[in-house]
Motif scaffolding. Structure first.
Motif, PDB file in Angstrom:
ATOM      1  N   GLN A 101      22.373   1.293   0.413  1.00 55.01           N
ATOM      2  CA  GLN A 101      22.265   0.372   0.778  1.00 55.01           C
ATOM      3  C   GLN A 101      22.097   0.550   2.226  1.00 55.01           C
ATOM      4  O   GLN A 101      22.285   1.714   2.792  1.00 55.01           O
ATOM      5  N   ALA A 102      21.788  -0.622   2.855  1.00 57.19           N
ATOM      6  CA  ALA A 102      21.597  -0.770   4.397  1.00 57.19           C
ATOM      7  C   ALA A 102      22.747  -0.092   4.966  1.00 57.19           C
ATOM      8  O   ALA A 102      23.788  -0.422   4.708  1.00 57.19           O
ATOM      9  N   PRO A 103      22.736   0.382   6.350  1.00 62.05           N
ATOM     10  CA  PRO A 103      21.569   1.019   7.212  1.00 62.05           C
ATOM     11  C   PRO A 103      20.659   2.007   6.363  1.00 62.05           C
ATOM     12  O   PRO A 103      21.259   2.944   5.901  1.00 62.05           O
ATOM     13  N   TYR A 104      19.299   1.776   6.380  1.00 61.37           N
ATOM     14  CA  TYR A 104      18.444   2.806   5.709  1.00 61.37           C
ATOM     15  C   TYR A 104      18.315   3.917   6.649  1.00 61.37           C
ATOM     16  O   TYR A 104      18.212   3.451   8.244  1.00 61.37           O
ATOM     17  N   PRO A 105      17.695   5.088   6.241  1.00 59.28           N
ATOM     18  CA  PRO A 105      17.272   6.224   7.305  1.00 59.28           C
ATOM     19  C   PRO A 105      15.562   5.744   7.833  1.00 59.28           C
ATOM     20  O   PRO A 105      15.101   4.641   7.315  1.00 59.28           O
ATOM     21  N   THR A 106      15.505   6.359   9.085  1.00 59.65           N
ATOM     22  CA  THR A 106      14.127   6.136   9.446  1.00 59.65           C
ATOM     23  C   THR A 106      13.102   6.672   8.447  1.00 59.65           C
ATOM     24  O   THR A 106      13.474   7.401   7.442  1.00 59.65           O
ATOM     25  N   LEU A 107      11.887   6.021   8.769  1.00 62.58           N
ATOM     26  CA  LEU A 107      10.860   6.237   7.534  1.00 62.58           C
ATOM     27  C   LEU A 107       9.528   6.388   8.221  1.00 62.58           C
ATOM     28  O   LEU A 107       9.261   5.512   8.983  1.00 62.58           O
ATOM     29  N   THR A 108       8.794   7.496   7.913  1.00 66.70           N
ATOM     30  CA  THR A 108       7.318   7.733   8.446  1.00 66.70           C
ATOM     31  C   THR A 108       6.666   7.852   6.951  1.00 66.70           C
ATOM     32  O   THR A 108       6.876   8.805   6.140  1.00 66.70           O
ATOM     33  N   GLY A 109       5.607   6.989   6.382  1.00 66.49           N
ATOM     34  CA  GLY A 109       4.836   7.164   5.455  1.00 66.49           C
ATOM     35  C   GLY A 109       3.443   7.517   5.728  1.00 66.49           C
ATOM     36  O   GLY A 109       2.958   7.157   6.667  1.00 66.49           O
ATOM     37  N   ILE A 110       3.024   8.555   5.017  1.00 64.37           N
ATOM     38  CA  ILE A 110       1.607   9.236   5.477  1.00 64.37           C
ATOM     39  C   ILE A 110       0.582   9.312   4.176  1.00 64.37           C
ATOM     40  O   ILE A 110       1.290   9.881   3.227  1.00 64.37           O
ATOM     41  N   GLY A 111      -0.450   8.661   4.315  1.00 64.23           N
ATOM     42  CA  GLY A 111      -1.313   8.889   3.164  1.00 64.23           C
ATOM     43  C   GLY A 111      -2.260  10.015   3.472  1.00 64.23           C
ATOM     44  O   GLY A 111      -2.602  10.607   4.516  1.00 64.23           O
ATOM     45  N   VAL A 112      -2.249  10.956   2.164  1.00 62.16           N
ATOM     46  CA  VAL A 112      -2.988  12.242   2.395  1.00 62.16           C
ATOM     47  C   VAL A 112      -3.868  12.363   1.259  1.00 62.16           C
ATOM     48  O   VAL A 112      -3.981  11.384   0.359  1.00 62.16           O
ATOM     49  N   SER A 113      -4.799  13.204   1.572  1.00 62.58           N
ATOM     50  CA  SER A 113      -5.834  13.213   0.250  1.00 62.58           C
ATOM     51  C   SER A 113      -5.477  14.520  -0.976  1.00 62.58           C
ATOM     52  O   SER A 113      -6.069  14.226  -1.853  1.00 62.58           O
ATOM     53  N   TRP A 114      -4.605  15.371  -0.628  1.00 59.26           N
ATOM     54  CA  TRP A 114      -4.159  16.357  -1.458  1.00 59.26           C
ATOM     55  C   TRP A 114      -2.996  16.662  -1.208  1.00 59.26           C
ATOM     56  O   TRP A 114      -2.486  16.938   0.051  1.00 59.26           O
ATOM     57  N   LEU A 115      -2.054  16.951  -2.161  1.00 64.20           N
ATOM     58  CA  LEU A 115      -0.820  17.533  -2.148  1.00 64.20           C
ATOM     59  C   LEU A 115      -0.575  18.790  -3.465  1.00 64.20           C
ATOM     60  O   LEU A 115       0.458  18.625  -4.014  1.00 64.20           O
ATOM     61  N   TYR A 116      -1.437  19.759  -3.322  1.00 66.31           N
ATOM     62  CA  TYR A 116      -1.083  20.575  -4.206  1.00 66.31           C
ATOM     63  C   TYR A 116      -0.951  20.171  -5.636  1.00 66.31           C
ATOM     64  O   TYR A 116      -0.343  20.769  -6.459  1.00 66.31           O
ATOM     65  N   GLY A 117      -1.660  19.134  -5.950  1.00 62.60           N
ATOM     66  CA  GLY A 117      -1.605  18.805  -7.548  1.00 62.60           C
ATOM     67  C   GLY A 117      -0.860  17.798  -7.558  1.00 62.60           C
ATOM     68  O   GLY A 117      -0.429  17.153  -8.883  1.00 62.60           O
ATOM     69  N   PHE A 118      -0.048  17.162  -6.612  1.00 60.16           N
ATOM     70  CA  PHE A 118       1.073  16.186  -6.617  1.00 60.16           C
ATOM     71  C   PHE A 118       0.645  14.861  -6.226  1.00 60.16           C
ATOM     72  O   PHE A 118      -0.341  15.073  -5.333  1.00 60.16           O
ATOM     73  N   GLN A 119       1.293  13.893  -6.542  1.00 61.77           N
ATOM     74  CA  GLN A 119       0.821  12.565  -5.796  1.00 61.77           C
ATOM     75  C   GLN A 119       2.068  11.973  -4.703  1.00 61.77           C
ATOM     76  O   GLN A 119       1.720  11.075  -3.972  1.00 61.77           O
ATOM     77  N   PHE A 120       3.087  12.673  -4.490  1.00 61.47           N
ATOM     78  CA  PHE A 120       4.128  12.235  -3.835  1.00 61.47           C
ATOM     79  C   PHE A 120       5.331  13.232  -3.220  1.00 61.47           C
ATOM     80  O   PHE A 120       5.233  14.219  -4.110  1.00 61.47           O
ATOM     81  N   GLU A 121       5.562  13.234  -2.068  1.00 58.31           N
ATOM     82  CA  GLU A 121       6.299  14.414  -1.540  1.00 58.31           C
ATOM     83  C   GLU A 121       7.310  13.712  -0.394  1.00 58.31           C
ATOM     84  O   GLU A 121       6.781  12.773   0.258  1.00 58.31           O
ATOM     85  N   ILE A 122       8.458  14.053  -0.464  1.00 57.09           N
ATOM     86  CA  ILE A 122       9.388  13.612   0.334  1.00 57.09           C
ATOM     87  C   ILE A 122      10.161  14.664   1.006  1.00 57.09           C
ATOM     88  O   ILE A 122      10.622  15.696   0.432  1.00 57.09           O
ATOM     89  N   LYS A 123      10.218  14.533   2.473  1.00 58.60           N
ATOM     90  CA  LYS A 123      10.925  15.468   3.368  1.00 58.60           C
ATOM     91  C   LYS A 123      12.087  14.725   4.156  1.00 58.60           C
ATOM     92  O   LYS A 123      11.539  13.592   4.381  1.00 58.60           O
ATOM     93  N   VAL A 124      12.950  15.296   4.374  1.00 61.36           N
ATOM     94  CA  VAL A 124      14.178  14.692   4.995  1.00 61.36           C
ATOM     95  C   VAL A 124      15.024  15.644   6.191  1.00 61.36           C
ATOM     96  O   VAL A 124      14.902  16.804   5.979  1.00 61.36           O
TER      97      VAL A 124
END
Length: 134
Positions: A101-124
């Motif tokens: 639930q809110a309040p949510y953490p801050t977020l930065t979303g970045i589009g990339v062309s390659w993630l070592y065979g993955f489609q999604f990565e999350i770091k916190v």
């Protein structure tokens, strides 16, 4: 040289050591978590995008738990998406299952062309539970 206070989730230490990085490091009351992807126990990617996102969050939660944290302790999030224009909405349909639930953490979303065979990565970055700083 100072020794890093590294956190390893149960059962995945060899995977991190093989890839030469730490899943998380405690420093100054914070937990810095490396990017988590939707990898299976052997390190291979989940083939279905939505399952990969869920697995990335499950892997993230395992690292947080190993440090005594929960997702509620997360203060800053960075996500990386291959083909972000298509996959952002698909990922964000899954996020409420984990986000809380809110309040949510801050977020930065970045589009990339390659993630070592993955489609999604999350770091916190998370607040360690024994800190009281606001």
């Amino acid at each position: 040289m100072n020794q890093r206070d590294v956190v390893f989730p149960s059962g995945r230490r060899a995977l991190y050591e093989r890839n030469h990085y730490s899943p998380a490091v405690r420093a100054n009351g914070l937990l810095f978590v490396s990017g988590q992807v939707g990898s299976r126990e052997d390190g291979s990617p989940e083939p279905v995008f939505e399952d990969q996102v869920r697995r990335a969050f499950d892997n993230l939660n395992a690292v947080l738990a190993a440090a005594g944290c929960r997702f509620d302790d997360v203060i800053d999030v960075t996500v990386f998406l291959v083909d972000a224009e298509v996959n952002f909405a698909r990922a964000w349909a899954i996020v409420p299952e984990y986000w809380g639930q809110a309040p949510y953490p801050t977020l930065t979303g970045i589009g990339v062309s390659w993630l070592y065979g993955f489609q999604f990565e999350i770091k916190v970055v998370a607040r360690l539970p024994d800190t009281t700083a606001a």
